[in-house]
Design a protein around this motif. Structure first.
Motif, mmCIF file in Angstrom:
data_model
loop_
_atom_site.group_PDB
_atom_site.id
_atom_site.type_symbol
_atom_site.label_atom_id
_atom_site.label_comp_id
_atom_site.label_asym_id
_atom_site.label_seq_id
_atom_site.Cartn_x
_atom_site.Cartn_y
_atom_site.Cartn_z
ATOM 1 N N UNK A 203 -9.264 -8.171 12.366
ATOM 2 C CA UNK A 203 -9.291 -9.331 11.481
ATOM 3 C C UNK A 203 -10.677 -9.980 11.475
ATOM 4 N N UNK A 204 -10.976 -10.686 10.394
ATOM 5 C CA UNK A 204 -12.224 -11.441 10.334
ATOM 6 C C UNK A 204 -13.442 -10.614 10.017
ATOM 7 N N UNK A 205 -13.256 -9.396 9.469
ATOM 8 C CA UNK A 205 -14.390 -8.539 9.116
ATOM 9 C C UNK A 205 -14.112 -7.918 7.755
ATOM 10 N N UNK A 206 -14.744 -8.432 6.716
ATOM 11 C CA UNK A 206 -14.558 -7.891 5.383
ATOM 12 C C UNK A 206 -13.376 -8.501 4.655
ATOM 13 N N UNK A 207 -13.007 -7.865 3.542
ATOM 14 C CA UNK A 207 -11.905 -8.346 2.710
ATOM 15 C C UNK A 207 -10.562 -7.976 3.319
ATOM 16 N N UNK A 208 -9.512 -8.699 2.912
ATOM 17 C CA UNK A 208 -8.181 -8.441 3.458
ATOM 18 C C UNK A 208 -7.555 -7.172 2.914
ATOM 19 N N UNK A 209 -7.948 -6.741 1.711
ATOM 20 C CA UNK A 209 -7.318 -5.585 1.077
ATOM 21 C C UNK A 209 -7.649 -4.295 1.828
ATOM 22 N N UNK A 210 -6.927 -3.220 1.496
ATOM 23 C CA UNK A 210 -7.120 -1.938 2.175
ATOM 24 C C UNK A 210 -8.519 -1.389 1.936
ATOM 25 N N UNK A 211 -9.103 -0.833 3.004
ATOM 26 C CA UNK A 211 -10.364 -0.103 2.885
ATOM 27 C C UNK A 211 -10.207 1.226 3.621
ATOM 28 N N UNK A 212 -10.862 2.280 3.125
ATOM 29 C CA UNK A 212 -10.792 3.571 3.825
ATOM 30 C C UNK A 212 -11.746 3.596 5.010
ATOM 31 N N UNK A 213 -11.348 4.280 6.066
ATOM 32 C CA UNK A 213 -12.254 4.555 7.173
ATOM 33 C C UNK A 213 -13.051 5.807 6.815
ATOM 34 N N UNK B 212 -9.406 9.628 6.062
ATOM 35 C CA UNK B 212 -8.071 10.013 6.517
ATOM 36 C C UNK B 212 -7.111 8.844 6.595
ATOM 37 N N UNK B 213 -7.627 7.614 6.477
ATOM 38 C CA UNK B 213 -6.801 6.437 6.723
ATOM 39 C C UNK B 213 -7.344 5.266 5.920
ATOM 40 N N UNK B 214 -6.450 4.486 5.317
ATOM 41 C CA UNK B 214 -6.806 3.249 4.619
ATOM 42 C C UNK B 214 -5.974 2.124 5.218
ATOM 43 N N UNK B 215 -6.629 1.037 5.632
ATOM 44 C CA UNK B 215 -5.935 -0.046 6.317
ATOM 45 C C UNK B 215 -6.319 -1.402 5.738
ATOM 46 N N UNK B 216 -5.319 -2.282 5.597
ATOM 47 C CA UNK B 216 -5.582 -3.671 5.257
ATOM 48 C C UNK B 216 -5.793 -4.455 6.552
ATOM 49 N N UNK B 217 -6.170 -5.719 6.423
ATOM 50 C CA UNK B 217 -6.572 -6.503 7.585
ATOM 51 C C UNK B 217 -5.436 -6.599 8.611
ATOM 52 N N UNK B 218 -5.757 -6.338 9.886
ATOM 53 C CA UNK B 218 -4.783 -6.422 10.972
ATOM 54 C C UNK B 218 -3.851 -5.241 11.091
ATOM 55 N N UNK B 219 -3.941 -4.275 10.160
ATOM 56 C CA UNK B 219 -2.980 -3.172 10.132
ATOM 57 C C UNK B 219 -3.336 -2.081 11.136
ATOM 58 N N UNK B 220 -2.296 -1.351 11.553
ATOM 59 C CA UNK B 220 -2.480 -0.198 12.429
ATOM 60 C C UNK B 220 -2.098 1.062 11.657
ATOM 61 N N UNK B 221 -2.661 2.189 12.046
ATOM 62 C CA UNK B 221 -2.342 3.440 11.370
ATOM 63 C C UNK B 221 -2.709 4.639 12.218
ATOM 64 N N UNK B 222 -2.160 5.796 11.862
ATOM 65 C CA UNK B 222 -2.411 7.050 12.573
ATOM 66 C C UNK B 222 -2.883 8.098 11.579
ATOM 67 N N UNK B 223 -3.944 8.805 11.932
ATOM 68 C CA UNK B 223 -4.498 9.858 11.082
ATOM 69 C C UNK B 223 -4.454 11.189 11.824
ATOM 70 N N UNK B 224 -4.165 12.262 11.100
ATOM 71 C CA UNK B 224 -4.198 13.610 11.652
ATOM 72 C C UNK B 224 -5.568 14.220 11.382
#
Length: 309
Positions: free
Chosen positions: A221-231, A255-267
């Motif tokens: 959180x607190x880095x960039x926009x809240x919407x999803x961004x790709x890693x 491999x992964x796109x996340x919005x603010x505070x979100x968690x995710x798993x990439x293969x």
């Protein structure tokens, strides 16, 4: 107040007798704390809490939301999840059973056993295998009448956590970034971030056949926009943080796109897992330019699954 509370308060002030008390929303992402980021009434609302009855929270879920000063997700809309639950329970049971050695019967007495096929044990041995599982071996005096050896099961899945992480800008470590960061937010130039594992990955894969590698991240959180961004992910060959520039190897892969505070798993791609398993690559990095995909990320735990051969 956080953003969900502010949005709820604004909605409450604008409420009218005809406004519905519940609405349908779409889950954009699940946060590390188990809350959800929602697309609700056309607005991104982050960090919305959920009732305990809403289980197996997943991006894309259609959910019922109770409106108010603090919106709350009540439940998921859709098919009965019993089939998915049955499948996951079965998978867990199989994994647990693999750690057990089945014995059809265990009896004892003062005389020799009845029936055929018994062998006298001349010596008994025990040890732990490479996965830490106890083994018992009986040395017998005669020929072994048992069936041919059955295929061995795959080695146990292992999870490896980073030994260090950081960000770099202008060819040197960036002490102002508290987590690996990608992109440009100020005039000082783009950041690149990385996770380091020493030689843990290659050591864990030595002598084994890797079936898959998955990595977990959480968007800070607190880095960039809240919407999803790709890693924008890369490989690197550093075992520890360099004092100069962080070199990037294969990539980028989104491999992964996340919005603010979100968690995710990439293969990870098969070519990447081969390089990490052999030691040709040592870790993961992120890098991009501009502010569009600016973001900071934590986590980096890699889970490695093996096959039997």
């Amino acid at each position: 107040m956080d953003e969900a509370e502010l949005w709820g308060a604004e909605l409450a002030r604008a409420a009218s007798p005809s406004m519905p008390r519940q609405v349908t929303a779409t889950v954009i992402d699940v946060t590390a704390e188990g809350r959800v980021n929602l697309d609700m009434l056309g607005t991104l609302v982050p960090d919305v809490p959920c009732t305990d009855s809403y289980r197996r929270r997943t991006a894309g879920d259609q959910v019922a939301v109770r409106l108010g000063a603090r919106p709350v997700v009540l439940w998921r809309l859709g098919d009965d999840p019993a089939d998915a639950d049955d499948a996951s329970i079965t998978e867990l049971a199989v994994q647990a059973a693999q750690d057990l050695i089945a014995v059809s019967a265990y009896t004892w007495g003062t005389g020799a056993p009845g029936g055929t096929g018994w062998q006298t044990v001349t010596q008994l041995y025990t040890r732990k295998d490479s996965n830490g599982i106890g083994q018992l071996y009986a040395q017998i005096g005669g020929a072994d009448p048992s069936p041919p050896t059955t295929p061995t099961r795959p080695p146990k899945t292992v999870t490896i956590s980073p030994t260090d992480s950081g960000s770099w800008r202008s060819g040197r470590p960036d002490d102002y970034a508290s987590a690996p960061t990608q992109g440009t937010w100020t005039s000082r130039g783009p950041r690149r971030g990385a996770w380091f594992y020493g030689t843990q990955i290659a050591a864990a894969c030595s002598g084994k056949t890797v079936a898959s590698m998955k990595v977990k991240f959480t968007r800070k959180r607190g880095a960039g926009r809240n919407s999803k961004v790709p890693m924008h992910l890369y490989l690197h060959d550093h075992t520890s943080p360099p004092s100069g520039q962080l070199d990037l190897d294969d990539g980028p892969e989104e491999l992964l796109r996340l919005s603010v505070g979100a968690k995710g798993t990439a293969t990870l791609p098969s070519s990447w897992r081969s390089q990490l398993a052999s030691g040709a690559a040592r870790g993961l990095a992120i890098y991009t330019t501009g502010s569009r995909d600016y973001g900071a990320f934590t986590g980096g735990q890699i889970t490695i699954a093996f096959s039997a051969s």
